[in-house]
Design a protein around this motif. Structure first.
Motif, PDB file in Angstrom:
ATOM      1  N   ASP A 351      26.009  52.584  41.165  1.00 49.30           N
ATOM      2  CA  ASP A 351      25.480  53.310  42.320  1.00 49.30           C
ATOM      3  C   ASP A 351      25.757  52.600  43.649  1.00 49.30           C
ATOM      4  OD1 ASP A 351      23.734  51.190  42.023  1.00 49.30           O
ATOM      5  OD2 ASP A 351      21.914  52.387  42.152  1.00 49.30           O
ATOM      6  N   GLU A 352      26.279  51.377  43.602  1.00 49.70           N
ATOM      7  CA  GLU A 352      26.616  50.642  44.817  1.00 49.70           C
ATOM      8  C   GLU A 352      28.058  50.877  45.270  1.00 49.70           C
ATOM      9  OE1 GLU A 352      24.753  46.431  45.290  1.00 49.70           O
ATOM     10  OE2 GLU A 352      25.294  46.637  43.166  1.00 49.70           O
ATOM     11  N   VAL A 353      28.916  51.340  44.358  1.00 51.80           N
ATOM     12  CA  VAL A 353      30.363  51.331  44.614  1.00 51.80           C
ATOM     13  C   VAL A 353      30.709  52.099  45.886  1.00 51.80           C
ATOM     14  CG1 VAL A 353      32.613  52.036  43.736  1.00 51.80           C
ATOM     15  CG2 VAL A 353      30.945  51.005  42.189  1.00 51.80           C
ATOM     16  N   ARG A 354      30.120  53.267  46.084  1.00 55.73           N
ATOM     17  CA  ARG A 354      30.491  54.083  47.242  1.00 55.73           C
ATOM     18  C   ARG A 354      30.064  53.445  48.560  1.00 55.73           C
ATOM     19  NH1 ARG A 354      26.397  57.784  48.963  1.00 55.73           N
ATOM     20  NH2 ARG A 354      24.468  57.583  47.754  1.00 55.73           N
ATOM     21  N   HIS A 355      29.180  52.450  48.499  1.00 52.81           N
ATOM     22  CA  HIS A 355      28.710  51.782  49.717  1.00 52.81           C
ATOM     23  C   HIS A 355      29.517  50.517  50.037  1.00 52.81           C
ATOM     24  CE1 HIS A 355      25.285  54.476  49.817  1.00 52.81           C
ATOM     25  NE2 HIS A 355      24.953  54.139  48.589  1.00 52.81           N
ATOM     26  N   LEU A 356      30.474  50.168  49.180  1.00 49.48           N
ATOM     27  CA  LEU A 356      31.223  48.924  49.373  1.00 49.48           C
ATOM     28  C   LEU A 356      32.306  49.089  50.425  1.00 49.48           C
ATOM     29  CD1 LEU A 356      31.804  47.774  45.673  1.00 49.48           C
ATOM     30  CD2 LEU A 356      30.081  46.900  47.271  1.00 49.48           C
ATOM     31  N   SER A 357      32.494  48.056  51.227  1.00 47.26           N
ATOM     32  CA  SER A 357      33.687  47.932  52.061  1.00 47.26           C
ATOM     33  C   SER A 357      34.550  46.831  51.464  1.00 47.26           C
ATOM     34  CB  SER A 357      33.333  47.616  53.514  1.00 47.26           C
ATOM     35  OG  SER A 357      32.680  46.375  53.611  1.00 47.26           O
ATOM     36  N   ILE A 358      35.855  47.019  51.523  1.00 45.01           N
ATOM     37  CA  ILE A 358      36.785  46.161  50.793  1.00 45.01           C
ATOM     38  C   ILE A 358      37.811  45.587  51.756  1.00 45.01           C
ATOM     39  CG2 ILE A 358      38.539  46.100  48.967  1.00 45.01           C
ATOM     40  CD1 ILE A 358      36.980  48.510  47.717  1.00 45.01           C
ATOM     41  N   LYS A 359      37.965  44.277  51.726  1.00 41.80           N
ATOM     42  CA  LYS A 359      38.989  43.600  52.517  1.00 41.80           C
ATOM     43  C   LYS A 359      39.904  42.828  51.581  1.00 41.80           C
ATOM     44  CE  LYS A 359      38.078  39.920  55.162  1.00 41.80           C
ATOM     45  NZ  LYS A 359      37.675  39.104  56.323  1.00 41.80           N
ATOM     46  N   VAL A 360      41.207  43.003  51.765  1.00 41.42           N
ATOM     47  CA  VAL A 360      42.201  42.310  50.951  1.00 41.42           C
ATOM     48  C   VAL A 360      42.992  41.377  51.856  1.00 41.42           C
ATOM     49  CG1 VAL A 360      44.209  42.570  49.456  1.00 41.42           C
ATOM     50  CG2 VAL A 360      42.360  44.267  49.380  1.00 41.42           C
ATOM     51  N   GLN A 361      43.102  40.127  51.442  1.00 38.58           N
ATOM     52  CA  GLN A 361      43.876  39.143  52.198  1.00 38.58           C
ATOM     53  C   GLN A 361      45.015  38.641  51.323  1.00 38.58           C
ATOM     54  OE1 GLN A 361      39.976  37.257  53.318  1.00 38.58           O
ATOM     55  NE2 GLN A 361      41.173  36.574  55.088  1.00 38.58           N
ATOM     56  N   LEU A 362      46.246  38.982  51.704  1.00 42.18           N
ATOM     57  CA  LEU A 362      47.438  38.519  50.998  1.00 42.18           C
ATOM     58  C   LEU A 362      47.764  37.108  51.475  1.00 42.18           C
ATOM     59  CD1 LEU A 362      49.635  41.732  51.358  1.00 42.18           C
ATOM     60  CD2 LEU A 362      48.077  41.152  49.504  1.00 42.18           C
ATOM     61  N   LEU A 363      47.923  36.179  50.541  1.00 45.48           N
ATOM     62  CA  LEU A 363      48.165  34.787  50.894  1.00 45.48           C
ATOM     63  C   LEU A 363      49.653  34.517  51.046  1.00 45.48           C
ATOM     64  CD1 LEU A 363      45.217  34.684  49.881  1.00 45.48           C
ATOM     65  CD2 LEU A 363      45.747  32.469  48.837  1.00 45.48           C
ATOM     66  N   GLU A 364      50.032  33.923  52.175  1.00 50.93           N
ATOM     67  CA  GLU A 364      51.397  33.446  52.342  1.00 50.93           C
ATOM     68  C   GLU A 364      51.522  32.074  51.689  1.00 50.93           C
ATOM     69  OE1 GLU A 364      52.691  33.632  56.370  1.00 50.93           O
ATOM     70  OE2 GLU A 364      52.280  35.775  56.558  1.00 50.93           O
ATOM     71  N   PRO A 365      52.747  31.628  51.381  1.00 50.83           N
ATOM     72  CA  PRO A 365      52.909  30.327  50.714  1.00 50.83           C
ATOM     73  C   PRO A 365      52.242  29.197  51.498  1.00 50.83           C
ATOM     74  CG  PRO A 365      54.964  31.554  50.679  1.00 50.83           C
ATOM     75  CD  PRO A 365      54.027  32.330  51.558  1.00 50.83           C
ATOM     76  N   ALA A 366      51.570  28.327  50.771  1.00 55.24           N
ATOM     77  CA  ALA A 366      50.872  27.205  51.398  1.00 55.24           C
ATOM     78  C   ALA A 366      51.853  26.095  51.759  1.00 55.24           C
ATOM     79  CB  ALA A 366      49.795  26.669  50.461  1.00 55.24           C
ATOM     80  N   GLU A 367      51.481  25.304  52.767  1.00 60.17           N
ATOM     81  CA  GLU A 367      52.296  24.169  53.183  1.00 60.17           C
ATOM     82  C   GLU A 367      51.407  22.938  53.312  1.00 60.17           C
ATOM     83  OE1 GLU A 367      54.056  25.257  56.876  1.00 60.17           O
ATOM     84  OE2 GLU A 367      52.148  25.520  57.919  1.00 60.17           O
ATOM     85  N   ALA A 368      51.976  21.788  52.960  1.00 61.21           N
ATOM     86  CA  ALA A 368      51.209  20.544  52.984  1.00 61.21           C
ATOM     87  C   ALA A 368      50.850  20.163  54.412  1.00 61.21           C
ATOM     88  CB  ALA A 368      52.007  19.421  52.320  1.00 61.21           C
ATOM     89  N   VAL A 369      49.681  19.538  54.561  1.00 65.44           N
ATOM     90  CA  VAL A 369      49.182  19.090  55.856  1.00 65.44           C
ATOM     91  C   VAL A 369      48.848  17.606  55.747  1.00 65.44           C
ATOM     92  CG1 VAL A 369      47.275  19.276  57.498  1.00 65.44           C
ATOM     93  CG2 VAL A 369      48.265  21.340  56.513  1.00 65.44           C
TER      94      VAL A 369
END
Length: 433
Positions: A351-369
């Motif tokens: 009963d919660e599903v229709r109230h959800l907002s969804i954000k998708v974050q695609l990750l770019e390749p990581a680099e060492a710091v």
């Protein structure tokens, strides 16, 4: 959301306008027609602010100047057309906030000296009357920063403009050395440069521009690369795609008109995510991605899915590396995981599903710091490792304002002593909602 909703790379030759060029303007007919097409496209996006970047505006080697006068104007009197005039209202509250936040984020933004708007601003704005109608403006110059810094700044700019609706105009021509009678004389590298830029924009392979040989750039004699680099960083962060409307070089100068807008056939992330979760809760089955799979989700990609119910966080789970054949399959898998397998929360109810907002974050390749100064929690996520322990934090967490806080939070999440020898990586994300 939304931030930067659309943008463009605009050539700015004064001869484009018949008031300046007369019959000679016929030689840039393709550019003029493309600007009219662009005006219709950009005017179709709801926006209240236009950010304009010109290489001929006030500039600095070390800082990026921002105009701050409440009202600004400029004309083409120096090109014998004083009747071609543009007036604009600056969003002074917004530019003040950008300068303050930019300096805090490590970008040397400074106030520009008062001066008339240059032809790099006047020509595009005069050519885009529908686009600029009823908008307030932010006017930026350029600086001597490395090219990658402009790209990073563009991504930061998009994040800083979330909550506003913005058109980003990058004014600039390409090589000025295409022919023997070109303004800077002829260099064969000029044509190579222009071909590389236009092909990369057509093929949506922007990293070919960002990684260009500095010697080639120097020999090309361009003026539009730095504004374009800001646009590329912002467009990537905003999920925009490039479409070349025209390119020509009849006077030895390359004139590009390139639109940046949401990719055609963009997926409805909210519908896809909710359907995936609801189907799984009802049947335990995984749905298939929509066909054809939208271009933005066709390649494999690590990603994180964040679920919220109003302001309440209901789940956030994702992957450090791709685990599925496409990002669309990855999204379905981790939408479900966020709903039912985040140990911090009770599983999402049907009963919660229709109230959800969804954000998708695609990750770019990581680099060492190796230097904490290279971290920017608004722009970059962070991965920390020590032995068997590791943790990831996404960018843009409200409670984290500086690199020290980000590093401390990541170490606490992983259960690592912050003074232990760490392996640190940073990564950028592309958000779709």
């Amino acid at each position: 959301m939304p931030g930067i909703v659309a943008g463009a790379l605009c050539a700015h030759p004064p001869i484009l306008l018949t008031e300046v060029g007369g019959l000679e303007s016929q030689h840039v007919r393709a550019t003029a027609e493309a600007m009219r097409e662009l005006d219709v496209m950009l005017a179709g996006h709801r926006a209240d602010v236009a950010v304009v970047i010109s290489p001929h505006s006030p500039s600095s080697m070390t800082s990026l100047p921002v105009r701050h006068a409440a009202r600004v104007a400029g004309d083409l009197a120096r090109f014998r057309a004083p009747q071609v005039r543009v007036e604009a209202v600056v969003d002074t509250a917004l530019v003040t906030a950008l300068v303050v936040e930019g300096q805090r984020a490590g970008y040397a933004l400074t106030w520009a000296e008062d001066s008339d708007l240059d032809h790099g601003v006047v020509v595009p704005l005069y050519s885009l009357p529908r686009t600029i109608a009823n908008k307030r403006f932010v006017f930026l110059g350029v600086s001597g920063w490395p090219l990658a810094r402009f790209v990073d700044f563009g991504a930061w700019l998009h994040q800083s403009l979330l909550g506003r609706s913005v058109i980003l105009l990058a004014s600039g021509d390409l090589s000025h050395r295409l022919t023997p009678d070109a303004p800077y004389g002829f260099r064969p590298e000029g044509r190579v440069f222009d071909r590389l830029v236009i092909d990369a924009l057509r093929d949506h392979e922007w990293t070919r521009i960002e990684g260009m040989d500095p010697d080639l750039i120097e020999e090309a004699g361009e003026c539009g690369l730095r504004p374009l680099a800001i646009l590329l960083g912002a467009a990537r962060a905003a999920g925009l795609a490039s479409k070349v409307l025209s390119y020509e070089g009849p006077f030895g100068v390359g004139y590009p008109v390139v639109a940046f807008a949401p990719a055609a056939g963009a997926v409805d992330i909210q519908d896809l995510g909710r359907r995936a979760i609801e189907t799984y809760l009802r049947s335990g089955q995984l749905i298939e991605p929509p066909q054809p799979i939208p271009a933005v989700l066709q390649e494999p990609s690590a990603l994180f899915v964040t679920l919220r119910k109003g302001r309440e966080l209901r789940g956030c789970v994702g992957s450090l590396r791709p685990t599925e054949a496409t990002a669309a399959h990855e999204l379905i898998r981790y939408a479900i995981a966020s709903a039912v397998r985040d140990p911090r929360f009770e599983p999402v109810r049907l009963d919660e599903v229709r109230h959800l907002s969804i954000k998708v974050q695609l990750l770019e390749p990581a680099e060492a710091v190796t230097d904490i100064a290279a971290l920017d929690p608004r722009l970059y996520g962070i991965i920390v490792r020590c032995g068997e322990r590791q943790a990831l934090l996404l960018p843009g967490i409200d409670e984290i304002a500086n690199p020290e806080q980000q590093l401390r939070a990541a170490c606490e999440k992983a259960g690592i002593d912050r003074f232990a020898p760490l392996q640190i990586e940073r990564f950028r994300t592309r958000t779709i909602e």
